[in-house]
Design a protein around this motif. Structure first.
Motif, PDB file in Angstrom:
ATOM      1  N   MET A 120       0.842  -1.200   0.000  1.00 30.25           N
ATOM      2  CA  MET A 120       0.000   0.000   0.000  1.00 30.25           C
ATOM      3  C   MET A 120       0.874   1.245   0.000  1.00 30.25           C
ATOM      4  N   VAL A 121       0.309   2.306  -0.557  1.00 32.51           N
ATOM      5  CA  VAL A 121       0.913   3.634  -0.558  1.00 32.51           C
ATOM      6  C   VAL A 121       0.058   4.493   0.368  1.00 32.51           C
ATOM      7  N   VAL A 122       0.681   5.185   1.306  1.00 28.25           N
ATOM      8  CA  VAL A 122      -0.061   5.876   2.362  1.00 28.25           C
ATOM      9  C   VAL A 122       0.276   7.364   2.363  1.00 28.25           C
ATOM     10  N   SER A 123      -0.598   8.131   3.007  1.00 31.83           N
ATOM     11  CA  SER A 123      -0.313   9.553   3.221  1.00 31.83           C
ATOM     12  C   SER A 123       0.708   9.694   4.335  1.00 31.83           C
ATOM     13  N   PRO A 124       1.447  10.796   4.357  1.00 28.50           N
ATOM     14  CA  PRO A 124       2.447  10.983   5.440  1.00 28.50           C
ATOM     15  C   PRO A 124       1.829  10.909   6.829  1.00 28.50           C
TER      16      PRO A 124
END
Length: 780
Positions: A120-124
């Motif tokens: 997954m790619v996540v927000s900071p």
């Protein structure tokens, strides 16, 4: 008088401000800091519209419509998207599962490539939360490996929680609701929504009420050190300067402070802009790049602030006679006139009067009249307050020494005392009016859910491909779940899908215990069927409930019309009668009730299942345990938390903006009052030192300073309350809402204003004690 001579005099005043020694520098710095704080807030206000536009555009750019009645064909430029949003401790988490179906599949904004299955790619902000101790329960819900960070273009705020996870095999789960196939992100055909006149009115009043105190403070800041400046100007008269030239030189000093304030304001704004990315207020956050003021508004601020500084200085010197041998200010001043001060609020009421009763049914409000009317009412406070303070303090009698010192000082300089309180009075008046308006119209933007939160607090609607019984069993075993109710529902009619049904009724299936939650049953065991008589808005059940009647069950699980099928339900001969009862969701339920044993084969898969959960309030994070159980079964299972009411998002956003802006204005007012108080103390340094040298107790002087602040503050808050109530009443009548006064809000706003002043007074005590020393009489 030539423009060249005017410019020369202004330049001379600026040189005096810069080269006037320590005292000149101190006054210049005080003025610049005061003006800079006001300019900072003005620049932030000019940047708000752009920030809101960018947030809205970012939200629109990533729109992925999974709701559809037809499924687009698979292609090399399509992606299947599953909506897996969740909530963690009252904070929303945007989640999506992505299954690209070709090399040209569109990427969501902020992503450079698709994450693989299990990644997954996540927000900071989500990355930081998952890495913290507070994110333990959320980590259990998101069993993916973090392989990247969502770029700024894919987020609406710096503190937004969001993630995109890779998946495969989503195509068979397309259901027209939570899972869909798209070929582009963003709305290809955006349609503007019509503006709500009441919401536009709220926005206009919020901006005027929040920015007016800033303007008042800037006008006050350019007059810091006015008494000492006037005494210095007397020396210019001694060397031959005339009255007009002296005033222009004074305006040049104020102009220098205003220009330096513009520079400091720009620096403060850049610092605040950068810090905004690390701050979240009322769940609203922005990236620094969002706060870009409109160039036209920046030019207006850059021109208006110095011009206002010059104009305020010239107006303030009209009542001061600067002679070669001194300043004639200590003589008894001419009594202030009341009649022209009343014209300002009366003119404001006159501008608002034509729109009384207009509401939202008669089109938009005239924005010029709204802004002008509210502005004049609030400006009227700044005109009336000096008269009120002068009239009251002139009648104050004897008392303790501290009281007499304070009263005498107020009688000599009531104008300075009123200016000190003008900003807080205007802010309180605007806040009271806005609170009344919000309280009066919030009912129009609040919808009561009707749900009975004593019987259930959460709800889950599993998709058709998730086993309802297994879902209920797993949820019942979850920590913090006190009980569950499982119901499956649909609609039955007397015609098939090929023909139009003329008679319809509801169908609910559940255990006897579950059915008793929505109806009063005579007796019940598995295999029984019931017809509910007497429910609201259920005229067809008596006709459809005749034994032997064939009913066609609506296939609620099939979103595509072509995939629907006809299933016939025959009304049994042993149909029992039941009475309606209030359901947990509110209202009553009619139609047919069936236990699982009475349900014909083939119908169960066509029903829409719902699980109602009752939670144990003594278990912390019970909601999070439920969400984790649902996520382990299937990420598409999204539990809904029941609430007594729901409020319009636009209305909530405006109210949130008011709270954020009010917080900034209160901070500014507090700082401005502190700067003003310190400047006043600096002006009276020698006087305080003389009193101490003659034996006056420090406690007496401290109390005198407190009384000097408390008296004008009390008068200012009383005037602000009166004007705020009047303005709030007019705005309520304009919006068509019933006239009512929220006294709790009025007292709260007044109390907040008094608390700010009290805090500022306490902070000014240490400098006051340092100034109260006999050596303060020393001069050079």
């Amino acid at each position: 008088m030539s423009a060249r001579q005017t410019a020369r005099d202004l330049a001379m005043g600026a040189r005096f401000a810069v080269a006037g020694g320590r005292e000149g520098w101190t006054r210049l710095l005080l003025t610049a800091v005061g003006v800079g704080l006001g300019v900072t807030l003005l620049l932030l206000a000019t940047a708000v519209p752009n920030a809101l536009d960018v947030r809205h555009q970012r939200s629109e750019d990533r729109v992925d419509y999974t709701f559809a009645t037809t499924v687009p064909p698979r292609a090399d430029n399509t992606v299947v998207v599953a909506d897996v949003n969740t909530t963690y401790r009252e904070r929303d988490v945007l989640g999506r599962l992505l299954d690209p179906e070709g090399p040209r599949a569109p990427l969501p904004p902020g992503l450079t490539r698709y994450p693989a299955k299990g990644d997954m790619v996540v927000s900071p902000a989500l990355r930081d939360l998952l890495a913290s101790d507070d994110g333990g329960l959320l980590r259990e819900r998101l069993p993916y490996r973090i392989v990247g960070t969502i770029g700024e273009s894919g987020l609406v705020g710096s503190h937004e929680l969001a993630y995109y996870a890779g998946a495969d095999g989503l195509a068979p789960k397309i259901n027209g609701s939570s899972v869909g196939r798209i070929h582009a992100f963003g709305d290809p055909h955006p349609t503007p929504t019509p503006s709500d006149p009441i919401l536009v009115l709220l926005i206009l009043v919020v901006f005027v009420a929040l920015l007016m105190p800033v303007a008042v403070f800037i006008a006050t800041a350019v007059r810091f050190g006015g008494e000492r400046r006037d005494r210095r100007l007397a020396a210019l008269r001694l060397v031959g300067s005339d009255t007009r030239m002296t005033r222009r030189i004074a305006a040049g000093e104020a102009l220098a402070g205003a220009v330096l304030g513009l520079v400091l304001g720009a620096v403060f704004f850049l610092i605040a802009r950068q810090a905004a990315g690390s701050v979240e207020v009322f769940d609203i956050s922005v990236f620094p790049s969002y706060l870009n003021p409109s160039p036209a508004l920046v030019v207006i601020v850059a021109v208006a602030v110095p011009a206002a500084a010059v104009l305020v200085t010239l107006l303030s010197l009209r009542g001061v006679v600067i002679e070669p041998l001194g300043v004639v200010r200590t003589a008894r001043p001419t009594r202030r006139r009341l009649w022209w001060r009343l014209l300002l609020p009366l003119a404001g009421l006159a501008m608002l009067y034509p729109m009384i009763g207009q509401g939202r049914d008669n089109g938009s409000f005239n924005q010029i009249l709204v802004v002008g009317g509210v502005l004049l009412l609030l400006v009227g406070i700044t005109a009336l307050l000096p008269w009120v303070v002068e009239a009251v303090v002139a009648r104050l009698g004897s008392g303790p020494v501290a009281w007499q010192l304070a009263v005498r000082r107020l009688q000599l300089s009531s104008g300075n005392a009123a200016r000190l309180v003008n900003g807080i009075a205007v802010a309180v008046a605007g806040a009271i009016a806005l609170q009344m308006l919000f309280a009066g119209v919030q009912g129009d933007y609040t919808e009561q859910s009707g749900k009975d939160l004593t019987r259930a607090q959460m709800q889950i609607d599993p998709p058709k491909d998730i086993d309802l019984a297994a879902t209920a069993r797993r949820l019942a075993e979850t920590r913090g779940v006190h009980g569950i109710t499982v119901l499956a529902s649909s609609t039955v009619g007397n015609r098939s899908r090929q023909g139009e049904s003329t008679r319809n009724a509801g169908l609910n299936v559940g255990t006897c215990a579950a059915l008793r939650e929505i109806a009063t049953l005579p007796s019940c065991r598995d295999g029984d069927a019931f017809a509910v008589r007497g429910a609201s808005y259920d005229p067809d059940t008596p006709t459809l409930s005749k034994p032997g009647t064939k009913l066609y069950v609506e296939d609620t699980a099939a979103f595509d019309e072509q995939r629907r099928k006809d299933v016939v339900l025959t009304v049994p001969a042993g149909l029992k009668q039941a009475r309606p009862a209030e359901s947990p969701t509110g209202g009553d339920t009619g139609g047919f009730l069936l236990t699982p044993g009475a349900l014909p084969a083939g119908i169960a898969s066509m029903l829409h299942g719902t699980v109602y959960l009752s939670l144990d309030a003594s278990v912390p994070d019970a909601k999070e345990y439920v969400r984790n159980t649902a996520a382990r079964m299937d990420p598409r299972l999204e539990p809904f938390v029941w609430m007594e009411s729901r409020q319009s998002t636009k209305f909530t956003s405006i109210r949130t903006g008011l709270f954020v802006g009010a917080a900034c204005v209160l901070v500014l007012i507090g700082v401005s009052l502190l700067v003003s108080q310190l400047e006043q103390l600096r002006e009276r340094k020698k006087l305080l030192s003389s009193l101490v040298a003659f034996g006056t107790r420090r406690r007496t002087l401290g109390l005198s300073v407190l009384w000097q602040t408390a008296v004008p503050v009390a008068l200012g808050l009383l005037l602000a309350s009166a004007v705020g109530l009047a303005l709030g009443a007019v705005l309520l009548r304009m919006s068509g809402a019933s006239l009512s006064v929220d006294w709790v809000s009025v007292l709260s706003m007044t109390g907040f204003g008094a608390a700010v002043v009290l805090g500022v007074t306490l902070l000014s005590l240490p400098p006051l004690l340092r100034l109260m020393r006999p050596d303060g009489l020393r001069t050079e």
